[in-house]
Design a protein around this motif. Sequence first.
Motif, PDB file in Angstrom:
ATOM      1  N   ALA A 172     -10.671  16.077   3.886  1.00  0.00           N
ATOM      2  CA  ALA A 172     -11.164  17.426   3.576  1.00  0.00           C
ATOM      3  C   ALA A 172     -12.571  17.659   4.103  1.00  0.00           C
ATOM      4  N   MET A 173     -13.284  16.606   4.462  1.00  0.00           N
ATOM      5  CA  MET A 173     -14.635  16.757   4.988  1.00  0.00           C
ATOM      6  C   MET A 173     -14.633  17.308   6.415  1.00  0.00           C
ATOM      7  N   GLY A 174     -13.477  17.271   7.082  1.00  0.00           N
ATOM      8  CA  GLY A 174     -13.381  17.845   8.420  1.00  0.00           C
ATOM      9  C   GLY A 174     -13.131  16.818   9.499  1.00  0.00           C
ATOM     10  N   ARG A 175     -12.692  17.286  10.647  1.00  0.00           N
ATOM     11  CA  ARG A 175     -12.378  16.405  11.772  1.00  0.00           C
ATOM     12  C   ARG A 175     -13.624  15.649  12.254  1.00  0.00           C
ATOM     13  N   GLY A 176     -13.516  14.324  12.340  1.00  0.00           N
ATOM     14  CA  GLY A 176     -14.566  13.504  12.917  1.00  0.00           C
ATOM     15  C   GLY A 176     -15.846  13.407  12.122  1.00  0.00           C
ATOM     16  N   THR A 177     -15.849  13.840  10.861  1.00  0.00           N
ATOM     17  CA  THR A 177     -17.094  13.830  10.077  1.00  0.00           C
ATOM     18  C   THR A 177     -17.310  12.540   9.299  1.00  0.00           C
ATOM     19  N   THR A 178     -16.277  11.736   9.123  1.00  0.00           N
ATOM     20  CA  THR A 178     -16.414  10.480   8.400  1.00  0.00           C
ATOM     21  C   THR A 178     -15.427   9.471   8.957  1.00  0.00           C
ATOM     22  N   MET A 179     -15.685   8.192   8.728  1.00  0.00           N
ATOM     23  CA  MET A 179     -14.843   7.131   9.249  1.00  0.00           C
ATOM     24  C   MET A 179     -13.544   7.044   8.453  1.00  0.00           C
ATOM     25  N   LEU A 180     -12.405   7.213   9.133  1.00  0.00           N
ATOM     26  CA  LEU A 180     -11.098   7.165   8.475  1.00  0.00           C
ATOM     27  C   LEU A 180     -10.551   5.747   8.574  1.00  0.00           C
ATOM     28  N   THR A 181     -10.937   4.919   7.612  1.00  0.00           N
ATOM     29  CA  THR A 181     -10.598   3.500   7.639  1.00  0.00           C
ATOM     30  C   THR A 181      -9.388   3.208   6.753  1.00  0.00           C
ATOM     31  N   PRO A 182      -8.657   2.118   7.043  1.00  0.00           N
ATOM     32  CA  PRO A 182      -7.525   1.743   6.183  1.00  0.00           C
ATOM     33  C   PRO A 182      -7.994   1.223   4.832  1.00  0.00           C
ATOM     34  N   SER A 183      -7.086   1.184   3.883  1.00  0.00           N
ATOM     35  CA  SER A 183      -7.433   0.699   2.550  1.00  0.00           C
ATOM     36  C   SER A 183      -6.209   0.076   1.899  1.00  0.00           C
ATOM     37  N   GLY A 184      -6.438  -0.643   0.809  1.00  0.00           N
ATOM     38  CA  GLY A 184      -5.341  -1.263   0.070  1.00  0.00           C
ATOM     39  C   GLY A 184      -5.520  -1.102  -1.420  1.00  0.00           C
ATOM     40  N   LEU A 185      -4.425  -0.764  -2.114  1.00  0.00           N
ATOM     41  CA  LEU A 185      -4.403  -0.681  -3.571  1.00  0.00           C
ATOM     42  C   LEU A 185      -3.309  -1.597  -4.108  1.00  0.00           C
ATOM     43  N   VAL A 186      -3.544  -2.168  -5.278  1.00  0.00           N
ATOM     44  CA  VAL A 186      -2.535  -3.002  -5.925  1.00  0.00           C
ATOM     45  C   VAL A 186      -2.453  -2.638  -7.404  1.00  0.00           C
ATOM     46  N   VAL A 187      -1.270  -2.850  -7.976  1.00  0.00           N
ATOM     47  CA  VAL A 187      -1.066  -2.666  -9.416  1.00  0.00           C
ATOM     48  C   VAL A 187      -0.763  -4.036 -10.023  1.00  0.00           C
ATOM     49  N   PRO A 188      -1.645  -4.593 -10.862  1.00  0.00           N
ATOM     50  CA  PRO A 188      -1.358  -5.866 -11.529  1.00  0.00           C
ATOM     51  C   PRO A 188      -0.159  -5.721 -12.472  1.00  0.00           C
ATOM     52  N   GLN A 189       0.570  -6.789 -12.658  1.00  0.00           N
ATOM     53  CA  GLN A 189       1.740  -6.747 -13.529  1.00  0.00           C
ATOM     54  C   GLN A 189       1.345  -6.329 -14.947  1.00  0.00           C
ATOM     55  N   GLY A 190       2.084  -5.367 -15.482  1.00  0.00           N
ATOM     56  CA  GLY A 190       1.872  -4.908 -16.838  1.00  0.00           C
ATOM     57  C   GLY A 190       0.637  -4.060 -17.042  1.00  0.00           C
ATOM     58  N   ALA A 191      -0.035  -3.681 -15.958  1.00  0.00           N
ATOM     59  CA  ALA A 191      -1.286  -2.927 -16.084  1.00  0.00           C
ATOM     60  C   ALA A 191      -1.054  -1.445 -15.871  1.00  0.00           C
ATOM     61  N   GLU A 192      -1.874  -0.634 -16.504  1.00  0.00           N
ATOM     62  CA  GLU A 192      -1.850   0.805 -16.299  1.00  0.00           C
ATOM     63  C   GLU A 192      -2.828   1.238 -15.211  1.00  0.00           C
ATOM     64  N   TYR A 193      -3.654   0.319 -14.763  1.00  0.00           N
ATOM     65  CA  TYR A 193      -4.696   0.636 -13.791  1.00  0.00           C
ATOM     66  C   TYR A 193      -4.331   0.067 -12.414  1.00  0.00           C
ATOM     67  N   MET A 194      -5.134   0.417 -11.411  1.00  0.00           N
ATOM     68  CA  MET A 194      -4.989  -0.123 -10.060  1.00  0.00           C
ATOM     69  C   MET A 194      -6.277  -0.837  -9.666  1.00  0.00           C
ATOM     70  N   ASP A 195      -6.143  -1.807  -8.763  1.00  0.00           N
ATOM     71  CA  ASP A 195      -7.285  -2.479  -8.167  1.00  0.00           C
ATOM     72  C   ASP A 195      -7.316  -2.158  -6.677  1.00  0.00           C
ATOM     73  N   MET A 196      -8.513  -2.159  -6.107  1.00  0.00           N
ATOM     74  CA  MET A 196      -8.635  -2.027  -4.662  1.00  0.00           C
ATOM     75  C   MET A 196      -8.712  -3.406  -4.024  1.00  0.00           C
ATOM     76  N   LEU A 197      -8.034  -3.594  -2.905  1.00  0.00           N
ATOM     77  CA  LEU A 197      -8.189  -4.822  -2.143  1.00  0.00           C
ATOM     78  C   LEU A 197      -9.565  -4.813  -1.477  1.00  0.00           C
ATOM     79  N   SER A 198     -10.042  -5.994  -1.114  1.00  0.00           N
ATOM     80  CA  SER A 198     -11.379  -6.117  -0.527  1.00  0.00           C
ATOM     81  C   SER A 198     -11.477  -5.357   0.787  1.00  0.00           C
ATOM     82  N   GLN A 199     -12.634  -4.747   1.044  1.00  0.00           N
ATOM     83  CA  GLN A 199     -12.857  -4.076   2.318  1.00  0.00           C
ATOM     84  C   GLN A 199     -13.063  -5.120   3.403  1.00  0.00           C
ATOM     85  N   PRO A 200     -12.196  -5.177   4.417  1.00  0.00           N
ATOM     86  CA  PRO A 200     -12.305  -6.220   5.447  1.00  0.00           C
ATOM     87  C   PRO A 200     -13.623  -6.127   6.212  1.00  0.00           C
ATOM     88  N   ASP A 201     -14.125  -7.282   6.642  1.00  0.00           N
ATOM     89  CA  ASP A 201     -15.380  -7.356   7.395  1.00  0.00           C
ATOM     90  C   ASP A 201     -15.068  -7.199   8.887  1.00  0.00           C
TER      91      ASP A 201
END
Length: 261
Positions: free
Chosen positions: A118-147
């Motif tokens: 929503a910030m517009g074309r080319g205005t910010t870095m569109l990087t990949p990401s990862g989310l996980v749901v732990p077993q039995g959890a109502e929340y999500m965790d983010m995977l580490s941002q790769p170096d």
Amino acid sequence: MLKRALRRAQRHDKVARNVAELVDTPRGRPGRPSSSLSRQQAAAHGRTSPRPSFGRGALLGLPAMINWHATAGELDDIWKPMVDVLDMGVAGAISPEVRADLDKCVFGVLQGHGHKLAMGRGTTMLTPSGLVVPQGAEYMDMLSQPDVDFGYDDDSVADALNALLTEARGRAAELSCVCLAYHVRMGEPGREAREIEIRKTTELQDKGAVTPPGTIQALAIDLEHRAGHAVAVFLPYDWDTGNGLRIGDLIAGPSHRRIWN
């Protein structure tokens, strides 16, 4: 790593001299063998561009056309109804508990990546990401941002996805759902089928970039559940002449099991 980054900066005329070449790099002690996949192993899992695992078969289920929508207003009010009506039948019969995990991940990705789009074309870095749901959890965790160097390295997205996949595999015993998100270019519905290609972050920084004829841009959301379901969800997107975000209806296609297989 510093020397490599400065070499890239030289190639792009960002610095005149690589000062890191003036010193001898200290040698450390040998570490543990890397648990990351090699480029060849990553390719076998469909993680390099172009992606053979999302080839013509995935495109056969695309709708005849895309219904585009403007995104004026609160984005969260747009995402939830889209997720609620998303047909994930390609993944087989899904229990309500599994569907809740999958929906949670899709909504979380749309929240995070939608804000950047929503910030517009080319205005910010569109990087990949990862989310996980732990077993039995109502929340999500983010995977580490790769170096990796998203600014200058053409292979950064493939390397990042490889790192995210490796981390998720290492945590598989404690997780119920894994989700990887990244940007792709795919064939426009109604046209000849074509392979889906992962977009490079170096390419996505170009504000003047034009989508090639017969293709569309999309956010790919790669989902896998420990119950045995794997599905890829795509959010087509573009910007109007005023740089306002336009989105298409969510599209679900088949994917591959890479965590629990």
